[in-house]
Motif scaffolding. Structure first.
Motif, PDB file in Angstrom:
ATOM      1  N   GLN A 187       0.776  -1.304  -0.060  1.00 50.88           N
ATOM      2  CA  GLN A 187      -0.087   0.042  -0.134  1.00 50.88           C
ATOM      3  C   GLN A 187       0.716   1.359  -0.214  1.00 50.88           C
ATOM      4  OE1 GLN A 187      -2.817  -1.039  -1.407  1.00 50.88           O
ATOM      5  NE2 GLN A 187      -4.071   0.487   0.222  1.00 50.88           N
ATOM      6  N   ILE A 188       2.001   1.256   0.820  1.00 49.72           N
ATOM      7  CA  ILE A 188       2.845   2.285   0.812  1.00 49.72           C
ATOM      8  C   ILE A 188       3.432   2.540  -0.490  1.00 49.72           C
ATOM      9  CG2 ILE A 188       5.034   3.250   1.798  1.00 49.72           C
ATOM     10  CD1 ILE A 188       4.065   1.946   4.535  1.00 49.72           C
ATOM     11  N   ALA A 189       4.127   1.572  -1.329  1.00 52.07           N
ATOM     12  CA  ALA A 189       4.494   1.878  -2.406  1.00 52.07           C
ATOM     13  C   ALA A 189       3.417   2.245  -3.571  1.00 52.07           C
ATOM     14  CB  ALA A 189       5.165   0.488  -2.892  1.00 52.07           C
ATOM     15  N   ARG A 190       2.412   1.595  -3.453  1.00 58.06           N
ATOM     16  CA  ARG A 190       1.172   2.186  -4.326  1.00 58.06           C
ATOM     17  C   ARG A 190       0.716   3.712  -4.147  1.00 58.06           C
ATOM     18  NH1 ARG A 190      -4.414   2.235  -4.896  1.00 58.06           N
ATOM     19  NH2 ARG A 190      -4.733   2.007  -2.687  1.00 58.06           N
ATOM     20  N   LEU A 191       0.786   3.961  -2.860  1.00 58.51           N
ATOM     21  CA  LEU A 191       0.350   5.365  -2.527  1.00 58.51           C
ATOM     22  C   LEU A 191       1.746   6.253  -3.065  1.00 58.51           C
ATOM     23  CD1 LEU A 191      -2.154   4.373  -1.640  1.00 58.51           C
ATOM     24  CD2 LEU A 191      -2.141   5.946   0.192  1.00 58.51           C
ATOM     25  N   ARG A 192       2.776   5.891  -2.908  1.00 58.02           N
ATOM     26  CA  ARG A 192       4.060   6.759  -3.012  1.00 58.02           C
ATOM     27  C   ARG A 192       3.734   6.936  -4.717  1.00 58.02           C
ATOM     28  NH1 ARG A 192       8.206   7.914   0.327  1.00 58.02           N
ATOM     29  NH2 ARG A 192       9.426   8.529  -1.466  1.00 58.02           N
ATOM     30  N   GLN A 193       3.406   6.082  -5.418  1.00 58.14           N
ATOM     31  CA  GLN A 193       3.408   6.181  -6.912  1.00 58.14           C
ATOM     32  C   GLN A 193       2.246   6.987  -7.193  1.00 58.14           C
ATOM     33  OE1 GLN A 193       5.801   4.835  -9.380  1.00 58.14           O
ATOM     34  NE2 GLN A 193       4.591   6.521 -10.458  1.00 58.14           N
ATOM     35  N   LEU A 194       1.121   6.783  -6.568  1.00 52.94           N
ATOM     36  CA  LEU A 194      -0.168   7.615  -6.866  1.00 52.94           C
ATOM     37  C   LEU A 194       0.213   9.162  -6.587  1.00 52.94           C
ATOM     38  CD1 LEU A 194      -2.978   5.464  -5.457  1.00 52.94           C
ATOM     39  CD2 LEU A 194      -2.662   6.216  -7.933  1.00 52.94           C
ATOM     40  N   ALA A 195       1.038   9.310  -5.598  1.00 54.33           N
ATOM     41  CA  ALA A 195       1.524  10.775  -5.108  1.00 54.33           C
ATOM     42  C   ALA A 195       2.206  11.372  -6.125  1.00 54.33           C
ATOM     43  CB  ALA A 195       2.149  10.713  -3.709  1.00 54.33           C
ATOM     44  N   GLU A 196       3.210  10.588  -6.564  1.00 55.56           N
ATOM     45  CA  GLU A 196       4.155  10.991  -7.570  1.00 55.56           C
ATOM     46  C   GLU A 196       3.429  11.638  -8.956  1.00 55.56           C
ATOM     47  OE1 GLU A 196       7.989   8.974  -9.224  1.00 55.56           O
ATOM     48  OE2 GLU A 196       8.144   8.917  -7.017  1.00 55.56           O
ATOM     49  N   ASN A 197       2.709  10.646  -9.193  1.00 51.66           N
ATOM     50  CA  ASN A 197       1.565  11.023 -10.284  1.00 51.66           C
ATOM     51  C   ASN A 197       1.003  12.134 -10.242  1.00 51.66           C
ATOM     52  OD1 ASN A 197       2.785   8.521 -11.348  1.00 51.66           O
ATOM     53  ND2 ASN A 197       1.079   7.454 -11.108  1.00 51.66           N
ATOM     54  N   ALA A 198       0.384  12.428  -9.165  1.00 52.24           N
ATOM     55  CA  ALA A 198      -0.389  13.629  -8.654  1.00 52.24           C
ATOM     56  C   ALA A 198       0.378  14.805  -8.501  1.00 52.24           C
ATOM     57  CB  ALA A 198      -1.371  13.056  -7.507  1.00 52.24           C
ATOM     58  N   LYS A 199       1.650  14.823  -8.462  1.00 57.32           N
ATOM     59  CA  LYS A 199       2.620  15.843  -8.105  1.00 57.32           C
ATOM     60  C   LYS A 199       2.333  16.289  -6.806  1.00 57.32           C
ATOM     61  CE  LYS A 199       3.346  16.276 -12.774  1.00 57.32           C
ATOM     62  NZ  LYS A 199       4.121  15.219 -13.112  1.00 57.32           N
ATOM     63  N   LEU A 200       2.028  15.081  -5.927  1.00 62.15           N
ATOM     64  CA  LEU A 200       2.260  15.340  -4.511  1.00 62.15           C
ATOM     65  C   LEU A 200       3.726  14.645  -3.991  1.00 62.15           C
ATOM     66  CD1 LEU A 200       0.508  16.209  -1.845  1.00 62.15           C
ATOM     67  CD2 LEU A 200      -0.386  13.981  -2.070  1.00 62.15           C
ATOM     68  N   ASP A 201       3.954  15.174  -2.863  1.00 61.81           N
ATOM     69  CA  ASP A 201       5.344  14.863  -2.101  1.00 61.81           C
ATOM     70  C   ASP A 201       4.997  13.096  -1.700  1.00 61.81           C
ATOM     71  OD1 ASP A 201       7.580  14.265  -0.781  1.00 61.81           O
ATOM     72  OD2 ASP A 201       7.568  15.516   0.655  1.00 61.81           O
ATOM     73  N   PRO A 202       5.863  12.216  -2.278  1.00 62.57           N
ATOM     74  CA  PRO A 202       5.574  10.941  -1.991  1.00 62.57           C
ATOM     75  C   PRO A 202       5.801  10.624  -0.414  1.00 62.57           C
ATOM     76  CG  PRO A 202       6.549  10.835  -3.974  1.00 62.57           C
ATOM     77  CD  PRO A 202       6.893  12.398  -3.409  1.00 62.57           C
ATOM     78  N   ALA A 203       6.811  11.378   0.133  1.00 62.64           N
ATOM     79  CA  ALA A 203       7.103  11.159   1.396  1.00 62.64           C
ATOM     80  C   ALA A 203       6.131  11.728   2.434  1.00 62.64           C
ATOM     81  CB  ALA A 203       8.374  12.004   1.927  1.00 62.64           C
ATOM     82  N   PHE A 204       5.416  12.512   1.891  1.00 60.21           N
ATOM     83  CA  PHE A 204       3.956  13.121   2.582  1.00 60.21           C
ATOM     84  C   PHE A 204       3.010  12.238   2.831  1.00 60.21           C
ATOM     85  CE2 PHE A 204      -0.150  15.018   2.390  1.00 60.21           C
ATOM     86  CZ  PHE A 204      -0.147  15.545   3.689  1.00 60.21           C
ATOM     87  N   ALA A 205       2.750  11.599   1.377  1.00 63.58           N
ATOM     88  CA  ALA A 205       1.801  10.690   1.218  1.00 63.58           C
ATOM     89  C   ALA A 205       1.976   9.246   2.023  1.00 63.58           C
ATOM     90  CB  ALA A 205       1.809  10.247  -0.264  1.00 63.58           C
ATOM     91  N   GLU A 206       3.303   8.962   2.297  1.00 60.72           N
ATOM     92  CA  GLU A 206       3.801   7.720   2.969  1.00 60.72           C
ATOM     93  C   GLU A 206       3.307   8.299   4.417  1.00 60.72           C
ATOM     94  OE1 GLU A 206       7.832   4.917   3.993  1.00 60.72           O
ATOM     95  OE2 GLU A 206       7.602   6.244   2.361  1.00 60.72           O
TER      96      GLU A 206
END
Length: 111
Positions: free
Chosen positions: A72-91
């Protein structure tokens, strides 16, 4: 400081153009709507995770599932990156949610 109707403080009114103030209110109204949607989505998510907790408890499964959490963390990091959101924040956000879900599952398992 704003009032409860999202109006800018009185001090700003004398120095800011009315169009700027109107745009500020419009944007803040959008933010308020998005915040409400986020809260409602989190409530729906937790309804589902509560059901997962009951299912896990009924079948003597552990409250946490580290492999699922990592996926889930890997998936949300990728979604965040695609959405131009900081993946570290999403994690960090997901880890906060996961910790709360596990706490709920532990409570359910004890009851």
């Amino acid at each position: 400081m704003e009032d409860k109707n999202n109006r800018a403080p009185a001090a700003d009114a004398g120095t800011l153009d009315e169009a700027v103030l109107a745009e500020l209110v419009r944007l803040r109204d959008s933010i308020d709507n998005i915040d409400a949607a986020v809260i409602h989505m989190l409530a729906e998510r937790f309804k589902c995770t509560q059901q997962v907790g009951h299912l896990k408890a009924a079948h003597k499964m552990p409250p946490a599932d580290p492999s699922r959490e990592a996926r889930q963390i890997a998936r949300l990091r990728q979604l965040a990156e695609n959405a131009k959101l900081d993946p570290a924040f999403a994690e960090k956000f997901l880890n906060f949610i996961i910790a709360e879900v596990i706490r709920h599952h532990e409570t359910i398992a004890r009851s």
